[in-house]
Design a protein around this motif. Structure first.
Motif, PDB file in Angstrom:
ATOM      1  N   ALA A   1       0.840  -1.446  -0.328  1.00  0.00           N
ATOM      2  CA  ALA A   1       0.126  -0.146   0.037  1.00  0.00           C
ATOM      3  C   ALA A   1       1.148   1.450  -0.115  1.00  0.00           C
ATOM      4  O   ALA A   1       1.092   1.784   1.333  1.00  0.00           O
ATOM      5  N   PRO A   2       1.531   1.832  -1.092  1.00  0.00           N
ATOM      6  CA  PRO A   2       2.672   2.275  -1.147  1.00  0.00           C
ATOM      7  C   PRO A   2       1.975   3.784  -1.490  1.00  0.00           C
ATOM      8  O   PRO A   2       2.304   5.176  -1.386  1.00  0.00           O
TER       9      PRO A   2
ATOM     10  N   GLY B   1       0.365   9.365  -3.010  1.00  0.00           N
ATOM     11  CA  GLY B   1       1.180   9.041  -1.571  1.00  0.00           C
ATOM     12  C   GLY B   1       3.156   8.292  -2.073  1.00  0.00           C
ATOM     13  O   GLY B   1       3.666   8.199  -1.463  1.00  0.00           O
ATOM     14  N   ALA B   2       2.944   7.469  -3.421  1.00  0.00           N
ATOM     15  CA  ALA B   2       3.676   7.268  -4.263  1.00  0.00           C
ATOM     16  C   ALA B   2       4.841   8.092  -4.369  1.00  0.00           C
ATOM     17  O   ALA B   2       6.205   7.551  -4.350  1.00  0.00           O
ATOM     18  N   VAL B   3       4.911   8.989  -4.180  1.00  0.00           N
ATOM     19  CA  VAL B   3       6.138  10.259  -5.092  1.00  0.00           C
ATOM     20  C   VAL B   3       6.900  10.811  -3.727  1.00  0.00           C
ATOM     21  O   VAL B   3       7.952  10.399  -3.768  1.00  0.00           O
TER      22      VAL B   3
ATOM     23  N   LEU C   1       0.587  -7.345  -4.962  1.00  0.00           N
ATOM     24  CA  LEU C   1      -0.476  -5.975  -5.681  1.00  0.00           C
ATOM     25  C   LEU C   1      -0.832  -4.694  -4.837  1.00  0.00           C
ATOM     26  O   LEU C   1      -0.744  -5.408  -4.112  1.00  0.00           O
ATOM     27  N   ALA C   2      -0.805  -3.539  -5.434  1.00  0.00           N
ATOM     28  CA  ALA C   2      -1.277  -2.577  -4.932  1.00  0.00           C
ATOM     29  C   ALA C   2      -2.252  -2.722  -3.765  1.00  0.00           C
ATOM     30  O   ALA C   2      -3.570  -3.435  -4.875  1.00  0.00           O
ATOM     31  N   VAL C   3      -2.527  -2.285  -2.794  1.00  0.00           N
ATOM     32  CA  VAL C   3      -4.163  -2.057  -2.193  1.00  0.00           C
ATOM     33  C   VAL C   3      -5.127  -1.414  -3.272  1.00  0.00           C
ATOM     34  O   VAL C   3      -6.432  -1.341  -3.624  1.00  0.00           O
TER      35      VAL C   3
ATOM     36  N   ARG D   1       5.790   2.677   4.181  1.00  0.00           N
ATOM     37  CA  ARG D   1       5.725   2.370   3.419  1.00  0.00           C
ATOM     38  C   ARG D   1       6.631   1.665   2.427  1.00  0.00           C
ATOM     39  O   ARG D   1       6.495   1.123   1.552  1.00  0.00           O
ATOM     40  N   ALA D   2       7.806   2.414   2.312  1.00  0.00           N
ATOM     41  CA  ALA D   2       8.914   2.184   1.311  1.00  0.00           C
ATOM     42  C   ALA D   2       9.805   1.145   1.726  1.00  0.00           C
ATOM     43  O   ALA D   2       9.953   0.045   0.706  1.00  0.00           O
ATOM     44  N   ALA D   3       9.629   0.221   3.325  1.00  0.00           N
ATOM     45  CA  ALA D   3      10.116  -0.459   3.539  1.00  0.00           C
ATOM     46  C   ALA D   3       9.386  -1.740   2.853  1.00  0.00           C
ATOM     47  O   ALA D   3       9.831  -2.653   2.408  1.00  0.00           O
ATOM     48  N   GLU D   4       7.988  -1.132   2.888  1.00  0.00           N
ATOM     49  CA  GLU D   4       6.737  -2.748   2.498  1.00  0.00           C
ATOM     50  C   GLU D   4       7.689  -3.157   1.002  1.00  0.00           C
ATOM     51  O   GLU D   4       7.809  -4.299   0.846  1.00  0.00           O
TER      52      GLU D   4
END
Length: 308
Positions: free
Chosen positions: A11-12, A82-84, A75-77, A56-59
């Motif tokens: 979930a990035p 927020g990804a940027v 798979l992205a949730v 989220r980065a660690a994931e």
């Protein structure tokens, strides 16, 4: 018959706002015999995000760990935003070492475009624009079209998608297939996370944007010299924008015709990709061959990681 696969959820971007959709999605995956890891990604919240930037980065960086067995599908949730914020925190060298030439599929769209383009630019990794857990696997009515194309793309070394919308321009070109959400893609212009693609086939989609906003974003890509370096621009779904009386006849069709007149490359329309129920899955960074005529278009892709 779908083979049993291991899914790992990430979930990035935004946190999932519909617990019932998550429940439906997990139930469907388990009912098909798949193993699902990383369910905790659906439970984290920090402000409007699915966890802190570090979490989220660690994931994603966890995928670079050489001591662990890789999942089949990451798979992205959901998308959102927020990804940027985590692009600078990704372990591109580690991810490149661990994932290059591995039969693993990283899948998502919308805000996930930022992750996909960064991985392509910084690590040469090919991913998939496709369905996500919340809105697609967790939809009230599961789309057979979306699921059929998802598994077809992930389990075959090559596939072809077609469109029946008559095309104004005849095209027969080959190049790297790349793209995703238009607003996210344009936001990466001038950064190290924009892939320097030459002679590519660029596909874009967006949602809830008025035609003039879409045109302005395409102009950004045009004036930055990105569009002129591509073989073709393929337009996916651009729905959701409100029409206003002030537009005075300026709609999506008028916008596309104007863009076609100024960017200097063919513009193909009718790609079933975007924020829509019936969604194609497209490999980002794959080899592609695009042919179009007055009867529609055909897009054949190969050269991407697939699940045997």
């Amino acid at each position: 018959m779908i083979a049993h696969r291991t899914f790992e959820l990430i979930a990035p971007s935004g946190y999932p706002h519909d617990p019932e959709a998550i429940r439906r999605a997990l139930h469907r995956l388990h009912a098909q015999g798949h193993h699902v890891e990383g369910v905790h990604a659906t439970e984290r919240r920090f402000q409007r995000f699915a966890g802190t930037d570090g979490e989220r980065a660690a994931e994603l960086n966890h995928l670079a760990d050489p001591s662990r067995k890789l999942p089949d599908i990451v798979l992205a949730v959901r998308g959102g935003y927020g990804a940027v914020r985590i692009l600078h925190g990704l372990d591109y060298e580690g991810l490149q070492r661990r994932l290059t030439d591995q039969p693993i599929a990283l899948v998502g769209h919308s805000d996930f475009t930022a992750i996909q383009l960064a991985l392509l630019s910084r690590a040469g990794l090919k991913t998939f624009g496709g369905p996500m857990l919340l809105g697609d696997f967790g939809a009230e009515e599961l789309s057979e079209f979306t699921m059929q194309h998802f598994w077809n793309a992930l389990t075959k070394p090559t596939f072809t998608v077609t469109g029946s919308v008559p095309q104004a321009q005849a095209v027969d070109v080959s190049g790297m297939l790349w793209g995703g959400n238009l607003a996210v893609l344009a936001s990466l212009v001038g950064t190290p996370y924009m892939p320097p693609v030459e002679g590519g086939i660029l596909f874009v989609e967006d949602v809830n944007e008025q035609p003039f906003r879409i045109e302005r974003t395409l102009y950004q890509l045009h004036l930055a010299g990105i569009l002129e370096r591509q073989q073709a621009l393929v337009i996916g779904d651009l729905s959701g924008g409100k029409a206003f009386e002030y537009d005075n006849g300026y709609d999506l069709n008028a916008m596309i015709e104007h863009v076609r007149s100024v960017i200097g490359i063919p513009v193909i329309t009718g790609l079933q990709f975007g924020h829509i129920p019936n969604l194609l899955t497209l490999p980002v960074g794959a080899d592609a061959h695009l042919v179009s005529d007055a009867h529609g278009f055909k897009l054949t892709v190969s050269g991407y990681p697939y699940l045997s």
